[in-house]
Design a protein around this motif. Structure first.
Motif, PDB file in Angstrom:
ATOM      1  N   LEU A 179      36.044  44.252  46.072  1.00 46.85           N
ATOM      2  CA  LEU A 179      34.693  44.793  45.914  1.00 46.85           C
ATOM      3  C   LEU A 179      33.702  43.685  45.575  1.00 46.85           C
ATOM      4  N   SER A 180      34.112  42.750  44.729  1.00 46.02           N
ATOM      5  CA  SER A 180      33.211  41.634  44.405  1.00 46.02           C
ATOM      6  C   SER A 180      32.924  40.788  45.641  1.00 46.02           C
ATOM      7  N   ARG A 181      33.898  40.651  46.526  1.00 44.94           N
ATOM      8  CA  ARG A 181      33.686  39.911  47.776  1.00 44.94           C
ATOM      9  C   ARG A 181      32.770  40.694  48.721  1.00 44.94           C
ATOM     10  N   ALA A 182      32.933  42.010  48.726  1.00 41.36           N
ATOM     11  CA  ALA A 182      32.151  42.837  49.650  1.00 41.36           C
ATOM     12  C   ALA A 182      30.669  42.846  49.297  1.00 41.36           C
ATOM     13  N   VAL A 183      30.337  42.720  48.025  1.00 41.46           N
ATOM     14  CA  VAL A 183      28.932  42.748  47.618  1.00 41.46           C
ATOM     15  C   VAL A 183      28.363  41.337  47.444  1.00 41.46           C
ATOM     16  N   ASP A 184      29.046  40.345  47.992  1.00 42.87           N
ATOM     17  CA  ASP A 184      28.602  38.947  47.973  1.00 42.87           C
ATOM     18  C   ASP A 184      28.368  38.396  46.567  1.00 42.87           C
ATOM     19  N   GLN A 185      29.181  38.830  45.624  1.00 43.06           N
ATOM     20  CA  GLN A 185      29.176  38.254  44.282  1.00 43.06           C
ATOM     21  C   GLN A 185      30.613  37.919  43.914  1.00 43.06           C
ATOM     22  N   PRO A 186      31.187  36.915  44.606  1.00 44.86           N
ATOM     23  CA  PRO A 186      32.601  36.625  44.418  1.00 44.86           C
ATOM     24  C   PRO A 186      32.940  36.290  42.966  1.00 44.86           C
ATOM     25  N   THR A 187      33.966  36.920  42.489  1.00 47.81           N
ATOM     26  CA  THR A 187      34.475  36.712  41.145  1.00 47.81           C
ATOM     27  C   THR A 187      35.920  36.264  41.273  1.00 47.81           C
ATOM     28  N   GLY A 188      36.364  35.466  40.333  1.00 41.51           N
ATOM     29  CA  GLY A 188      37.736  34.985  40.362  1.00 41.51           C
ATOM     30  C   GLY A 188      38.727  36.111  40.113  1.00 41.51           C
ATOM     31  N   LEU A 189      39.959  35.824  40.425  1.00 39.74           N
ATOM     32  CA  LEU A 189      41.021  36.818  40.253  1.00 39.74           C
ATOM     33  C   LEU A 189      41.315  37.079  38.775  1.00 39.74           C
ATOM     34  N   ILE A 190      41.204  36.045  37.937  1.00 39.74           N
ATOM     35  CA  ILE A 190      41.489  36.204  36.500  1.00 39.74           C
ATOM     36  C   ILE A 190      40.488  37.166  35.840  1.00 39.74           C
ATOM     37  N   PRO A 191      39.174  37.019  36.042  1.00 37.15           N
ATOM     38  CA  PRO A 191      38.249  37.995  35.453  1.00 37.15           C
ATOM     39  C   PRO A 191      38.470  39.418  35.990  1.00 37.15           C
ATOM     40  N   CYS A 192      38.832  39.533  37.257  1.00 39.36           N
ATOM     41  CA  CYS A 192      39.110  40.857  37.816  1.00 39.36           C
ATOM     42  C   CYS A 192      40.353  41.456  37.169  1.00 39.36           C
ATOM     43  N   ALA A 193      41.368  40.634  36.933  1.00 38.13           N
ATOM     44  CA  ALA A 193      42.586  41.105  36.288  1.00 38.13           C
ATOM     45  C   ALA A 193      42.305  41.544  34.854  1.00 38.13           C
ATOM     46  N   ALA A 194      41.448  40.812  34.154  1.00 34.08           N
ATOM     47  CA  ALA A 194      41.093  41.181  32.782  1.00 34.08           C
ATOM     48  C   ALA A 194      40.322  42.504  32.757  1.00 34.08           C
ATOM     49  N   SER A 195      39.397  42.666  33.683  1.00 32.43           N
ATOM     50  CA  SER A 195      38.644  43.922  33.759  1.00 32.43           C
ATOM     51  C   SER A 195      39.564  45.086  34.098  1.00 32.43           C
ATOM     52  N   ALA A 196      40.488  44.854  35.010  1.00 32.76           N
ATOM     53  CA  ALA A 196      41.440  45.903  35.381  1.00 32.76           C
ATOM     54  C   ALA A 196      42.321  46.269  34.193  1.00 32.76           C
ATOM     55  N   ALA A 197      42.735  45.273  33.420  1.00 31.52           N
ATOM     56  CA  ALA A 197      43.551  45.551  32.232  1.00 31.52           C
ATOM     57  C   ALA A 197      42.778  46.404  31.232  1.00 31.52           C
ATOM     58  N   LEU A 198      41.501  46.101  31.041  1.00 27.12           N
ATOM     59  CA  LEU A 198      40.674  46.902  30.139  1.00 27.12           C
ATOM     60  C   LEU A 198      40.543  48.333  30.656  1.00 27.12           C
ATOM     61  N   LEU A 199      40.277  48.491  31.946  1.00 24.52           N
ATOM     62  CA  LEU A 199      40.132  49.836  32.515  1.00 24.52           C
ATOM     63  C   LEU A 199      41.433  50.635  32.430  1.00 24.52           C
ATOM     64  N   VAL A 200      42.564  49.989  32.681  1.00 27.39           N
ATOM     65  CA  VAL A 200      43.851  50.679  32.590  1.00 27.39           C
ATOM     66  C   VAL A 200      44.124  51.079  31.142  1.00 27.39           C
ATOM     67  N   THR A 201      43.825  50.192  30.191  1.00 20.09           N
ATOM     68  CA  THR A 201      44.041  50.507  28.776  1.00 20.09           C
ATOM     69  C   THR A 201      43.197  51.691  28.334  1.00 20.09           C
ATOM     70  N   VAL A 202      41.936  51.684  28.692  1.00 19.10           N
ATOM     71  CA  VAL A 202      41.051  52.800  28.332  1.00 19.10           C
ATOM     72  C   VAL A 202      41.527  54.092  28.991  1.00 19.10           C
ATOM     73  N   GLY A 203      41.912  54.026  30.252  1.00 15.12           N
ATOM     74  CA  GLY A 203      42.384  55.213  30.959  1.00 15.12           C
ATOM     75  C   GLY A 203      43.671  55.769  30.376  1.00 15.12           C
ATOM     76  N   GLU A 204      44.625  54.894  30.066  1.00 17.41           N
ATOM     77  CA  GLU A 204      45.888  55.355  29.488  1.00 17.41           C
ATOM     78  C   GLU A 204      45.689  55.909  28.081  1.00 17.41           C
TER      79      GLU A 204
END
Length: 70
Positions: free
Chosen positions: A28-53
């Motif tokens: 999604l970050s690539r699709a909206v032309d605001q490329p973000t590294g894989l590490i920040p995406c992984a950290a955000s995903a970890a936060l979202l999974v933690t909140v969801g669980e």
């Protein structure tokens, strides 16, 4: 014969959701032309999974019927 621990399917499921969410955020970050590294995406995903669980656990606790009173 070895037995699989009870917690293994849950860990595997959460890990799969985390990996898929990381990939989705990265793409999604690539699709909206605001490329973000894989590490920040992984950290955000970890936060979202933690909140969801945590929310799912709270929902199950509130729906649980009360136990017998002694």
């Amino acid at each position: 014969m070895t037995t699989t621990p009870r917690w293994w399917p849950g860990i595997r499921s959460i890990g799969l959701w985390w990996a898929l969410l990381t990939l989705a955020l990265w793409l999604l970050s690539r699709a909206v032309d605001q490329p973000t590294g894989l590490i920040p995406c992984a950290a955000s995903a970890a936060l979202l999974v933690t909140v969801g669980e945590t929310g799912n656990w709270l929902r199950r606790q509130w729906r649980k019927p009360p136990g017998p009173r002694s």
